[in-house]
Design a protein around this motif. Structure first.
Motif, short mmCIF file in Angstrom:
data_model
loop_
_atom_site.label_atom_id
_atom_site.label_comp_id
_atom_site.label_asym_id
_atom_site.label_seq_id
_atom_site.Cartn_x
_atom_site.Cartn_y
_atom_site.Cartn_z
N GLN B 346 14.88 40.34 40.35
CA GLN B 346 16.25 40.41 40.85
C GLN B 346 16.48 39.44 42.01
OE1 GLN B 346 17.30 44.46 40.90
NE2 GLN B 346 18.97 44.20 42.35
N ALA B 349 16.35 35.79 40.60
CA ALA B 349 17.56 35.44 39.86
C ALA B 349 18.74 35.27 40.81
CB ALA B 349 17.86 36.51 38.82
N LYS B 394 19.20 37.55 29.66
CA LYS B 394 19.50 38.97 29.82
C LYS B 394 19.54 39.33 31.31
CE LYS B 394 17.96 42.70 26.98
NZ LYS B 394 16.86 43.33 26.25
N MET B 395 18.59 38.76 32.05
CA MET B 395 18.55 39.01 33.51
C MET B 395 19.80 38.44 34.17
SD MET B 395 14.76 38.56 35.02
CE MET B 395 13.79 37.67 33.84
N ALA B 398 22.61 40.75 33.47
CA ALA B 398 22.50 41.98 34.27
C ALA B 398 22.89 41.71 35.72
CB ALA B 398 21.07 42.51 34.19
N VAL B 401 26.56 41.67 35.99
CA VAL B 401 27.12 43.03 36.00
C VAL B 401 27.00 43.61 37.41
CG1 VAL B 401 26.83 45.39 35.13
CG2 VAL B 401 26.66 43.44 33.55
N MET B 402 25.81 43.41 38.02
CA MET B 402 25.60 43.94 39.37
C MET B 402 26.56 43.34 40.38
SD MET B 402 21.58 44.31 39.85
CE MET B 402 21.93 45.01 41.43
#
Lengths: 108, 520
Positions: B346, B349, B394-395, B398, B401-402
């Motif tokens: 996280q 990224a 995908k990360m 995600a 989205v966060m």
């Protein structure tokens, strides 16, 4: 599991005994099972220091609810929540539980 | 905005199954530890022929033999659907067969380290002279021709390492030192293969960009090899060694390292030097890594699948001042993974993707494609490493989205639209985003993409120096017009910046109004 990590876990188990818990962060279930088996029943590939050494350590995936409940929610949000969306947390936790139920002693 | 033009790019593969069978780290270590084990006896049954490697869809996508869209549409599994009529040469480069590559390694040897058997050398010399990027002076460098008996003595008695073609010894790499393991034959072979791959990529780059060798000003090499001796273990300099063989007599160069993040860091460094006017132009390039050949072959053999890691990957990119005609690297939107950022996926990224975008008021959807870790999934999936480029996008989804830039329900659509399918060999530094630069630039020139992010990530723990994560990223976009450096003729330090007609007009008007003010 690479040989250096096997040695580190073996050393830690010798030093801390039954106080030792292994938490995995593996992203794939097959790999998680192999790692879990390595630290509980011994290295299934018979390549490393844990070959034939059943440490019986309690082993959990970080996505296991028991571990999650112990984590600081803010740290979880900052460090792990993104990967929770990317991976399949239930499947990973279940894969490690399957091995833990067979080989681990002193589970939480 | 500081920006630098991408004038050209090349991508080549060297199909080297026999180097892999003997010197890929997995087979090599197995042989050293266990002798001819069952795995080693099985492995040759799973290797691909040159024709199969040339017809493998990801390989054709890498060298530009097929467009990226054709690759996306190629029937899967690729290992069961080899392309028919696949060619050796593509828009970006070529897939060089192993015999010619051994010849190219000998061409790149200036220390009498590589000996080739006479009839083999004659054959490859003829074949190499037909390669469109070779010229007489390069082919004439192929020396070190010997009788087979001499080569066998070198291997048997003097710790040389044999070179094979068609299952037979056709040459050897001689040992460079009795004690210093930096100069053992294995290491020298690895470094010469990397140098040869870099040379091939550079020659294709010159051809693709219509550039003369003597026009190149600076070369940065960014592989994962270490050339040196025991007193300076990875002292380098691959870059100048490569430039020398390609005839870039006016170029200087240096190497930049950073595991798989090396190429992106090297591109940022080269681009910065060009933007500053310190270099007229800069080539960033890398050859391949012999040890990574057949790295995951144990799993491929266990599962009865072709051992696909049979190619060395090479690339080269030419950076020039932004004159408004080429796609550009933006230097004001770089992704930087700082020491304090943390190693969680996280955190990585966020540092490499979210922070550079948000600093420029861009959103996740403003980037057409995110290119990170482009390993071929048919290599990594059977080895338990997953589909790496898919995991990366995908990360990214995600993370979006966060950051509330995307609804969770939109993740699948985002992944499909903004992800890249992996088409690069598991050559460490090679898959790290850079193979998509060619596709990105072609699309930007055609107006079908407007922004692409290239992301490199490095596994620093492998060197046992630090457990820190690493990575870097940059954006490629259409040029917004000529940069100041380009207007000033790629100005050297001390050269005054160019002043436009408009600037002069406004200065005169300002001066006149000042005079009028004083008169009244």
């Amino acid at each position: 599991m690479d040989l250096q990590n096997q040695q580190r876990i073996k050393d830690a188990a010798e030093k801390f005994g039954s106080d030792c818990i292994v938490i995995l962060g593996s992203s794939d279930a097959e790999g998680a099972e192999i790692y879990a088996e390595t630290v509980s029943n011994g290295d299934p590939t018979y390549a490393g220091p844990l070959a034939g050494v059943p440490l019986g350590l309690p082993v959990y995936h970080v996505f296991d609810q028991t571990i999650r409940d112990e984590c600081d929610p803010a740290a979880w949000e900052e460090q792990i929540s993104m990967m929770e969306m990317v991976l399949d947390p239930e499947a990973l936790a279940a894969a490690v539980k399957g091995i833990r139920d067979q080989f681990s002693k002193n589970v939480l | 905005m500081s920006s630098v033009g991408i004038k050209g790019y090349s991508y080549c593969l060297n199909h080297t199954p026999e180097l892999g069978l003997h010197y890929g780290s997995t087979p090599f270590v197995e042989r050293e530890a266990k002798g001819e084990s069952d795995f080693l006896k099985s492995l040759p049954r799973y290797i691909q022929t040159y024709e199969q490697a040339a017809g493998y869809a990801p390989n054709q996508a890498y060298i530009g033999g097929i467009d990226y869209e054709a690759f996306e549409g190629a029937k899967t599994p690729w290992i069961e659907n080899y392309l028919t009529n696949a060619q050796r040469y593509g828009r970006y480069g070529e897939i060089m067969p192993e015999d010619e590559f051994l010849g190219l390694m000998a061409i790149c040897d200036v220390f009498d380290l590589i000996w080739l058997e006479k009839s083999f050398a004659d054959e490859v010399k003829t074949k190499l002279s037909k390669d469109p990027v070779m010229n007489e002076s390069i082919v004439a460098r192929l020396k070190g021709v010997h009788e087979l008996a001499e080569i066998e003595t070198e291997v048997k008695d003097k710790k040389g390492r044999p070179l094979y073609y068609g299952g037979k010894i056709v040459g050897c790499v001689r040992n460079g030192h009795e004690i210093d393991d930096c100069l053992f034959a294995y290491v020298l072979m690895e470094n010469l293969a990397c140098k040869a791959g870099g040379v091939l990529a550079l020659l294709h780059l010159l051809k693709n960009s219509g550039t003369k060798p003597e026009e190149i000003d600076f070369v940065i090499e960014c592989s994962e090899e270490g050339a040196g001796d025991m007193n300076q273990r990875a002292g380098g300099n691959f870059a100048k060694a490569v430039a020398e063989i390609a005839g870039c007599v006016n170029a200087s160069g240096c190497d930049i390292r950073g595991f798989c993040a090396g190429p992106v860091n090297a591109l940022i460094s080269g681009a910065s030097q060009v933007a500053a006017g310190a270099r007229k132009n800069c080539v960033v390039l890398a050859g391949g890594a012999v040890p990574k050949l057949y790295m995951n072959s144990r799993d491929h053999v266990k599962k009865g699948l072709p051992a696909l890691e049979d190619c060395l990957g090479n690339f080269a990119v030419l950076l020039v001042p932004d004159d408004g005609t080429n796609p550009v690297i933006r230097l004001d939107a770089l992704g930087k993974h700082s020491v304090g950022a943390g190693a969680a996926p996280q955190a990585v990224a966020s540092a490499l993707i979210y922070e550079p975008l948000s600093a420029q008021n861009l959103s996740f959807g403003d980037v057409d494609k995110y290119a990170a870790e482009l390993q071929i999934p048919e290599i990594t999936l059977p080895a338990g490493a997953g589909d790496v480029p898919h995991a990366n996008i995908k990360m990214t989804a995600a993370l979006a989205v966060m950051k509330k830039a995307l609804e969770k329900s939109e993740m699948d659509g985002f992944i499909k639209k903004h992800g890249v399918i992996g088409f690069a060999h598991t050559q460490g530094h090679i898959p790290s985003g850079v193979p998509f630069i060619g596709v990105a630039c072609d699309h930007i020139k055609a107006g079908t993409m407007k922004r692409v992010m290239i992301i490199g990530k490095g596994s620093l723990f492998l060197a046992r120096l630090t457990n820190l994560a690493d990575g870097a990223s940059f954006l490629i976009e259409p040029s917004g017009g000529a940069s100041d450096a380009s207007k000033a003729g790629a100005s050297r330090p001390g050269t005054p910046a160019a002043v436009s007609k408009e600037d002069v007009k406004s200065m005169i008007l300002e001066a006149l109004s000042e005079i009028v003010g004083k008169l009244s």
